[in-house]
Enzyme design. Structure first.
Site, short mmCIF file in Angstrom:
data_model
loop_
_atom_site.label_atom_id
_atom_site.label_comp_id
_atom_site.label_asym_id
_atom_site.label_seq_id
_atom_site.Cartn_x
_atom_site.Cartn_y
_atom_site.Cartn_z
N ASN A 6 -12.01 1.81 -3.00
CA ASN A 6 -10.87 1.39 -2.20
C ASN A 6 -11.25 1.56 -0.74
OD1 ASN A 6 -8.42 0.98 -0.96
ND2 ASN A 6 -7.49 2.90 -1.67
N TRP A 7 -11.50 0.43 -0.08
CA TRP A 7 -11.96 0.49 1.31
C TRP A 7 -10.82 0.79 2.28
CZ3 TRP A 7 -15.23 -4.68 1.15
CH2 TRP A 7 -16.33 -4.48 0.32
N LYS A 8 -9.59 0.71 1.81
CA LYS A 8 -8.42 0.91 2.68
C LYS A 8 -8.52 -0.04 3.90
CE LYS A 8 -8.26 5.56 0.93
NZ LYS A 8 -7.76 6.91 1.05
N HIS A 91 -0.51 2.78 -4.49
CA HIS A 91 -1.37 3.83 -3.92
C HIS A 91 -0.47 4.80 -3.14
CE1 HIS A 91 -4.34 5.84 -1.40
NE2 HIS A 91 -5.25 5.46 -2.29
N GLU A 93 -0.75 6.11 -0.36
CA GLU A 93 -0.56 5.76 1.06
C GLU A 93 0.50 4.68 1.20
OE1 GLU A 93 -4.70 5.05 1.93
OE2 GLU A 93 -5.08 7.19 1.65
N GLU A 165 -4.26 10.07 -9.16
CA GLU A 165 -4.75 10.52 -7.86
C GLU A 165 -3.83 11.58 -7.29
OE1 GLU A 165 -7.41 7.41 -5.94
OE2 GLU A 165 -5.38 6.85 -5.41
N GLY A 171 -8.65 12.01 0.33
CA GLY A 171 -9.15 12.05 1.71
C GLY A 171 -9.21 13.45 2.29
N SER A 211 -11.18 12.38 -3.51
CA SER A 211 -12.42 13.01 -3.05
C SER A 211 -13.53 13.00 -4.10
CB SER A 211 -12.15 14.43 -2.53
OG SER A 211 -11.23 14.39 -1.45
N GLY A 232 -12.25 6.47 -2.51
CA GLY A 232 -11.92 6.04 -1.15
C GLY A 232 -13.12 6.18 -0.24
N GLY A 233 -13.15 7.26 0.52
CA GLY A 233 -14.17 7.49 1.56
C GLY A 233 -15.60 7.20 1.12
C1 PEP Z 1 -8.13 6.81 -2.59
O1 PEP Z 1 -7.75 6.40 -1.53
O2 PEP Z 1 -7.77 6.24 -3.62
C2 PEP Z 1 -9.00 7.99 -2.63
C3 PEP Z 1 -9.19 8.57 -3.77
O3 PEP Z 1 -9.57 8.40 -1.45
P1 PEP Z 1 -10.73 9.50 -1.27
O4 PEP Z 1 -11.79 9.22 -2.30
O5 PEP Z 1 -11.23 9.30 0.13
O6 PEP Z 1 -10.11 10.84 -1.49
#
Ligand code: PEP
Length: 247
Positions: A6-8, A91, A93, A165, A171, A211, A232-233
Site C-alpha cells: 500500500n503506497w498510500k 483502511h 487512515e 491491521e 506506521g 510494520s 505500507g512503508g
Molecule cells: C498499512 O498502511 O496498511 C500498513 C500496514 O503500514 P505500515 O506497513 O507502514 O505499518
C-alpha cells in the site's frame, strides 16, 4: 498467500510506473499473489507497466455509488477500467481521517464485488481497545458489518481478502508479535466459519498488516491463520518489498 504493498499518498504517476518496472524482475518468482496499491492517478500507468507480469494492481479506496454528483470521488467501474484488479476498503487512515465507517465499508464491499473488483477489507483495533481487552469484539463487529448482505457465493467468487491491521502497529515500527497477529486472524477465521461455514472460512485469505518488514515477514506469514501481508512503508522500497513478496 497474498502480499500487497500500500503506497498510500506516495509516488507520482511516472515514479509509480518506473517502480513497477524495477519490481518486475524482483518478484517474478514469488509464490504469493503480488499486488501494488497505487494512488488513483497512477493506476493506468501502473497497470500498463504491470501488464503481462505477475504483479496485480489495487486502488486504495473507492466510492460506493456507480456514478453521479459526488465531486472528487471515483467509482468501482472507473477503477476497473483504469486497470485495477483489487481495491483496499476501510483502511484505518480512511476511517480516521476521512470519516469511513463500518457501514460505508459495507456499501463499498458490495459495490466492489458487483463490479468484479477484489476487495481487501481492513479491520483492526486501536491501542486503547487492545488495552481494554476488547480486540475480539471490535474486530468481529467490523468484519460482521463489512460483510452484511454478502453471500457465501459472493464471498468466495469475489476472492475477498480481509486484512487485520492493528492501528497501533501501522506506521509505528511496532509490529504485533506473531502470536498476537495470528490470534486475531484466527478470531476472524472463526467468525467467517460462524457466518459461512468452516469450508468457506478456510478459503478466505486473511492478511496481517502493521510494520511488516523484510526482517519479520517470513515468520508472520508462516503463522497458520495468516495468509500474507498488507505492507505500507516497506513496500516503497523495491529491495524490501522483494524480500517480503518472496517470504
Ligand atoms: C498499512 O498502511 O496498511 C500498513 C500496514 O503500514 P505500515 O506497513 O507502514 O505499518
Amino acid at each position: 498467500m497474498i502480499v500487497a504493498g500500500n503506497w498510500k499518498m506516495n509516488k507520482t504517476p511516472s515514479e509509480a510506473a518506473a517502480f513497477v518496472k524495477e519490481l518486475i524482475p524482483r518478484v517474478k518468482g514469488a509464490k504469493s499473489e503480488v499486488v501494488v496499491a497505487a494512488p488513483f492517478v497512477a493506476l493506468p500507468g501502473v497497470a500498463e507497466a504491470a501488464r503481462g507480469t505477475n504483479i496485480k494492481v489495487a486502488a486504495q479506496n473507492m466510492h460506493y455509488e456507480a456514478k453521479g454528483a459526488y465531486t472528487g470521488e471515483v467509482s468501482a467501474d472507473m477503477l476497473k477500467d483504469a486497470g485495477a484488479d483489487y481495491v483496499i476498503i476501510g483502511h484505518s487512515e480512511r476511517r480516521q481521517y476521512f470519516g469511513e465507517t463500518d457501514e460505508t465499508v459495507n456499501r463499498k464491499v458490495q459495490a466492489a464485488t458487483a463490479a468484479g473488483l477484489i476487495p481487501i477489507v481492513c479491520v483492526g483495533e486501536s491501542l486503547a481497545q487492545r488495552e481494554q481487552g476488547i480486540t475480539p469484539e471490535v474486530v468481529r463487529r467490523q468484519v460482521k458489518i463489512a460483510l452484511l448482505g454478502v453471500s457465501a457465493e459472493t464471498l468466495l467468487s469475489s476472492g475477498l481478502v480481509i486484512a487485520y491491521e492493528p492501528i497501533w502497529a501501522i506506521g509505528t515500527g511496532k509490529t504485533a508479535t506473531n502470536e498476537q497477529a495470528n490470534e486475531v486472524c484466527h478470531t476472524i477465521r472463526m467468525l467467517l466459519a460462524e457466518l459461512y461455514g468452516a469450508e468457506a472460512a478456510a478459503k478466505v485469505s486473511i492478511q496481517y498488516g502493521g510494520s511488516v518488514t523484510a526482517a519479520n515477514a517470513k515468520e508472520l506469514f508462516a503463522m497458520p491463520d495468516i495468509n500474507g501481508g498488507l505492507v505500507g512503508g516497506a513496500s516503497l522500497k523495491a529491495a524490501d518489498f522483494e524480500v517480503i513478496a518472496n517470504a
